[in-house]
Write a protein that holds these residues in place. Structure first.
Motif, PDB file in Angstrom:
ATOM      1  N   ILE A  79     -46.003 -37.377  14.344  1.00 40.60           N
ATOM      2  CA  ILE A  79     -44.558 -37.193  14.532  1.00 40.60           C
ATOM      3  C   ILE A  79     -44.258 -35.702  14.749  1.00 40.60           C
ATOM      4  O   ILE A  79     -43.481 -35.343  15.630  1.00 40.60           O
ATOM      5  CB  ILE A  79     -43.759 -37.751  13.324  1.00 40.60           C
ATOM      6  N   ILE A  80     -44.929 -34.860  13.957  1.00 42.30           N
ATOM      7  CA  ILE A  80     -44.710 -33.407  14.110  1.00 42.30           C
ATOM      8  C   ILE A  80     -45.144 -32.979  15.524  1.00 42.30           C
ATOM      9  O   ILE A  80     -44.420 -32.273  16.229  1.00 42.30           O
ATOM     10  CB  ILE A  80     -45.481 -32.622  13.020  1.00 42.30           C
ATOM     11  N   ILE A  81     -46.333 -33.467  15.963  1.00 47.37           N
ATOM     12  CA  ILE A  81     -46.825 -33.105  17.304  1.00 47.37           C
ATOM     13  C   ILE A  81     -45.864 -33.641  18.372  1.00 47.37           C
ATOM     14  O   ILE A  81     -45.527 -32.958  19.339  1.00 47.37           O
ATOM     15  CB  ILE A  81     -48.263 -33.643  17.526  1.00 47.37           C
ATOM     16  N   HIS A  82     -45.389 -34.887  18.177  1.00 48.45           N
ATOM     17  CA  HIS A  82     -44.478 -35.540  19.130  1.00 48.45           C
ATOM     18  C   HIS A  82     -43.193 -34.716  19.289  1.00 48.45           C
ATOM     19  O   HIS A  82     -42.770 -34.415  20.413  1.00 48.45           O
ATOM     20  CB  HIS A  82     -44.174 -36.949  18.584  1.00 48.45           C
ATOM     21  N   ILE A  83     -42.620 -34.294  18.160  1.00 51.04           N
ATOM     22  CA  ILE A  83     -41.372 -33.527  18.226  1.00 51.04           C
ATOM     23  C   ILE A  83     -41.636 -32.168  18.900  1.00 51.04           C
ATOM     24  O   ILE A  83     -40.883 -31.744  19.783  1.00 51.04           O
ATOM     25  CB  ILE A  83     -40.744 -33.354  16.821  1.00 51.04           C
ATOM     26  N   ALA A  84     -42.757 -31.520  18.517  1.00 53.02           N
ATOM     27  CA  ALA A  84     -43.074 -30.212  19.116  1.00 53.02           C
ATOM     28  C   ALA A  84     -43.254 -30.364  20.630  1.00 53.02           C
ATOM     29  O   ALA A  84     -42.751 -29.543  21.404  1.00 53.02           O
ATOM     30  CB  ALA A  84     -44.340 -29.650  18.480  1.00 53.02           C
ATOM     31  N   ALA A  85     -43.932 -31.436  21.075  1.00 49.21           N
ATOM     32  CA  ALA A  85     -44.189 -31.633  22.511  1.00 49.21           C
ATOM     33  C   ALA A  85     -42.890 -31.906  23.263  1.00 49.21           C
ATOM     34  O   ALA A  85     -42.687 -31.396  24.366  1.00 49.21           O
ATOM     35  CB  ALA A  85     -45.169 -32.785  22.705  1.00 49.21           C
ATOM     36  N   VAL A  86     -42.004 -32.687  22.649  1.00 48.05           N
ATOM     37  CA  VAL A  86     -40.740 -33.026  23.306  1.00 48.05           C
ATOM     38  C   VAL A  86     -39.871 -31.767  23.438  1.00 48.05           C
ATOM     39  O   VAL A  86     -39.295 -31.499  24.490  1.00 48.05           O
ATOM     40  CB  VAL A  86     -40.009 -34.141  22.513  1.00 48.05           C
ATOM     41  N   VAL A  87     -39.841 -30.967  22.365  1.00 56.01           N
ATOM     42  CA  VAL A  87     -39.041 -29.733  22.412  1.00 56.01           C
ATOM     43  C   VAL A  87     -39.628 -28.776  23.453  1.00 56.01           C
ATOM     44  O   VAL A  87     -38.915 -28.178  24.260  1.00 56.01           O
ATOM     45  CB  VAL A  87     -38.952 -29.080  21.006  1.00 56.01           C
ATOM     46  N   ARG A  88     -40.958 -28.683  23.483  1.00 57.47           N
ATOM     47  CA  ARG A  88     -41.610 -27.804  24.459  1.00 57.47           C
ATOM     48  C   ARG A  88     -41.261 -28.244  25.886  1.00 57.47           C
ATOM     49  O   ARG A  88     -40.896 -27.430  26.731  1.00 57.47           O
ATOM     50  CB  ARG A  88     -43.129 -27.867  24.254  1.00 57.47           C
ATOM     51  N   ALA A  89     -41.350 -29.562  26.145  1.00 50.82           N
ATOM     52  CA  ALA A  89     -41.038 -30.075  27.490  1.00 50.82           C
ATOM     53  C   ALA A  89     -39.584 -29.766  27.846  1.00 50.82           C
ATOM     54  O   ALA A  89     -39.272 -29.377  28.966  1.00 50.82           O
ATOM     55  CB  ALA A  89     -41.298 -31.577  27.549  1.00 50.82           C
ATOM     56  N   GLU A  90     -38.714 -29.916  26.866  1.00 50.84           N
ATOM     57  CA  GLU A  90     -37.275 -29.689  27.096  1.00 50.84           C
ATOM     58  C   GLU A  90     -37.035 -28.209  27.450  1.00 50.84           C
ATOM     59  O   GLU A  90     -36.330 -27.901  28.403  1.00 50.84           O
ATOM     60  CB  GLU A  90     -36.515 -30.072  25.816  1.00 50.84           C
ATOM     61  N   VAL A  91     -37.674 -27.305  26.672  1.00 50.17           N
ATOM     62  CA  VAL A  91     -37.409 -25.881  26.854  1.00 50.17           C
ATOM     63  C   VAL A  91     -38.138 -25.333  28.080  1.00 50.17           C
ATOM     64  O   VAL A  91     -37.557 -24.648  28.912  1.00 50.17           O
ATOM     65  CB  VAL A  91     -37.830 -25.105  25.573  1.00 50.17           C
ATOM     66  N   LYS A  92     -39.437 -25.671  28.214  1.00 49.01           N
ATOM     67  CA  LYS A  92     -40.258 -25.041  29.248  1.00 49.01           C
ATOM     68  C   LYS A  92     -40.145 -25.731  30.597  1.00 49.01           C
ATOM     69  O   LYS A  92     -40.273 -25.111  31.631  1.00 49.01           O
ATOM     70  CB  LYS A  92     -41.733 -25.062  28.822  1.00 49.01           C
ATOM     71  N   GLU A  93     -39.994 -27.057  30.586  1.00 49.01           N
ATOM     72  CA  GLU A  93     -40.089 -27.791  31.842  1.00 49.01           C
ATOM     73  C   GLU A  93     -38.740 -28.278  32.331  1.00 49.01           C
ATOM     74  O   GLU A  93     -38.639 -28.887  33.380  1.00 49.01           O
ATOM     75  CB  GLU A  93     -41.052 -28.971  31.672  1.00 49.01           C
ATOM     76  N   GLY A  94     -37.714 -28.104  31.511  1.00 47.69           N
ATOM     77  CA  GLY A  94     -36.383 -28.544  31.926  1.00 47.69           C
ATOM     78  C   GLY A  94     -36.251 -30.053  31.927  1.00 47.69           C
ATOM     79  O   GLY A  94     -35.273 -30.591  32.440  1.00 47.69           O
ATOM     80  N   ASP A  95     -37.250 -30.767  31.383  1.00 47.04           N
ATOM     81  CA  ASP A  95     -37.164 -32.226  31.260  1.00 47.04           C
ATOM     82  C   ASP A  95     -36.191 -32.518  30.120  1.00 47.04           C
ATOM     83  O   ASP A  95     -36.480 -32.176  28.985  1.00 47.04           O
ATOM     84  CB  ASP A  95     -38.545 -32.757  30.816  1.00 47.04           C
TER      85      ASP A  95
END
Ligand code: HEM
Length: 242
Positions: free
Chosen positions: A206-222
Motif C-alpha cells: 500500500i505504501i509503495i502503491h501510494i508513492a507510485a501514484v503520487v509520483r505518476a501524478e507529480v512527474k508524469e501529469g497522469d
C-alpha cells in the motif's frame, strides 16, 4: 507552444466504488488487526474484549470480502475497465514493460488510459494478497469464534459426540473433542501466520502503491488520483492503449 490535453474515460463507476469501499475496509481491518496484535500492551486483557475485537474485525472483513467477491465477478462479466484483461499482464507484456521503463529513463514517459505495465504488476500482486487475506481470514473466523461461512462446519467437527455443536463457545473447551482440536490446530496456526504476514506485505505494498501514484501524478501529469474519483484521465500525449 501551448500543450493540448484530451479527456478519456477510464475507470467505470463500479471499479471506483470497489476501490474506495476497499480502501475504507482495509484501513479499518489494519487498525483493528493492529489493536488485536498489541492488545496486551494496550491493556486489553479480558476474554470478552478479545472476542469483541475479533468480531469487529470479522464484520468489517465480511464487507471487505463481499466487495472483493463482487469485484472479481465484475472481472468476468463487468465493463471493459473491470475485466481481468484490464489489469492482468497480457500477451507481449515483457515488451511493453521494457518500452515503458525505457520511456521513463528517456524522460518521455508513456501514458495509458488504463494501467501502465508496472501498475498491472502492482494490481495483480494486490488482488492476489487480498484474496489470500479474505480466504485465510474467513477460515480463522470459523476456527476462532465459529462465525460463518465455515464456523458451523468447524463446530460440528469439533463437538464431542452427543454435544449440540451450536452450544460450544469460543475459547472454551466444554463439549470440544481435544484430539480434533489438536488436529485443527495443525491448519489453524499456519493459516493464521499466512494471514498475518500477508497483512504486513499488504501494508508495504500500500505504501509503495501510494508513492507510485503520487509520483505518476507529480512527474508524469497522469491525474491518477482524481481519475479514481471522476473516472476521467486528462492526458497530453496519445495513450499507448487508446
Ligand atoms: C485486507 C484485509 C485484512 C487485513 C489487512 C487483516 C489484518 C489482520 C491482522 C493485522 C491481524 C492480527 C493478526 C494476529 O492477531 O495474529 C488479523 C487477524 C485476524 N483476521 Fe484479519 N485482516 C484482513 C482481512 C480479514 C478478513 C476478511 C477476515 C474474516 C472475515 C479476517 C479475520 C481475522 C481473524 C479471525 C483474525 C484473528 C487471527 C488470530 O487471532 O491469529 N481478516 N487480521
Amino acid at each position: 507552444m501551448a500543450q493540448s490535453y484530451k479527456s478519456y474515460h477510464t475507470w467505470s463507476a463500479s471499479v471506483r466504488w470497489f476501490h474506495w469501499i476497499n480502501v475504507l475496509c482495509i484501513l479499518g481491518l489494519i487498525f483493528v488487526g493492529l489493536v488485536m496484535l498489541n492488545k496486551k500492551s494496550l491493556g486489553i486483557t479480558g476474554l470478552d474484549a478479545k472476542i469483541g475485537l475479533k468480531e469487529l474485525h470479522i464484520i468489517i472483513g465480511y464487507i471487505f470480502a463481499s466487495n472483493l467477491f463482487i469485484r472479481l465477478m465484475m472481472a468476468f462479466i463487468g465493463p471493459a475497465s473491470a475485466r481481468f484483461s484490464a489489469f492482468l499482464p497480457q500477451k507481449g507484456f515483457k515488451e511493453s514493460l521494457k518500452n515503458y521503463k525505457t520511456s521513463i529513463k528517456a524522460g518521455t514517459t508513456q501514458q495509458f488510459i488504463g494501467h501502465n505495465p508496472i501498475g498491472r504488476l502492482a494490481v495483480t500482486a494486490l488482488f492476489s494478497l487480498l484474496i489470500i487475506l479474505a480466504a485465510s481470514g474467513l477460515f480463522r473466523a470459523g476456527t476462532d469464534i465459529y462465525f460463518p461461512p465455515f464456523g458451523g462446519a468447524i463446530a460440528s467437527y469439533l463437538a464431542e459426540q452427543g454435544t449440540d455443536p451450536s452450544t460450544i463457545l469460543p475459547y472454551n473447551d466444554t463439549g470440544v473433542n481435544t484430539d480434533k482440536k489438536a488436529t485443527l490446530k495443525v491448519y489453524k496456526s499456519p493459516i493464521g501466520k499466512i494471514h498475518l504476514y500477508s497483512a504486513y506485505l499488504l501494508m508495504l505494498l500500500i505504501i509503495i502503491h501510494i508513492a507510485a501514484v503520487v509520483r505518476a501524478e507529480v512527474k508524469e501529469g497522469d491525474n491518477l488520483v482524481s481519475s479514481m474519483i471522476s473516472g476521467k484521465k486528462i492526458m497530453s500525449k496519445t495513450p499507448e492503449d487508446a
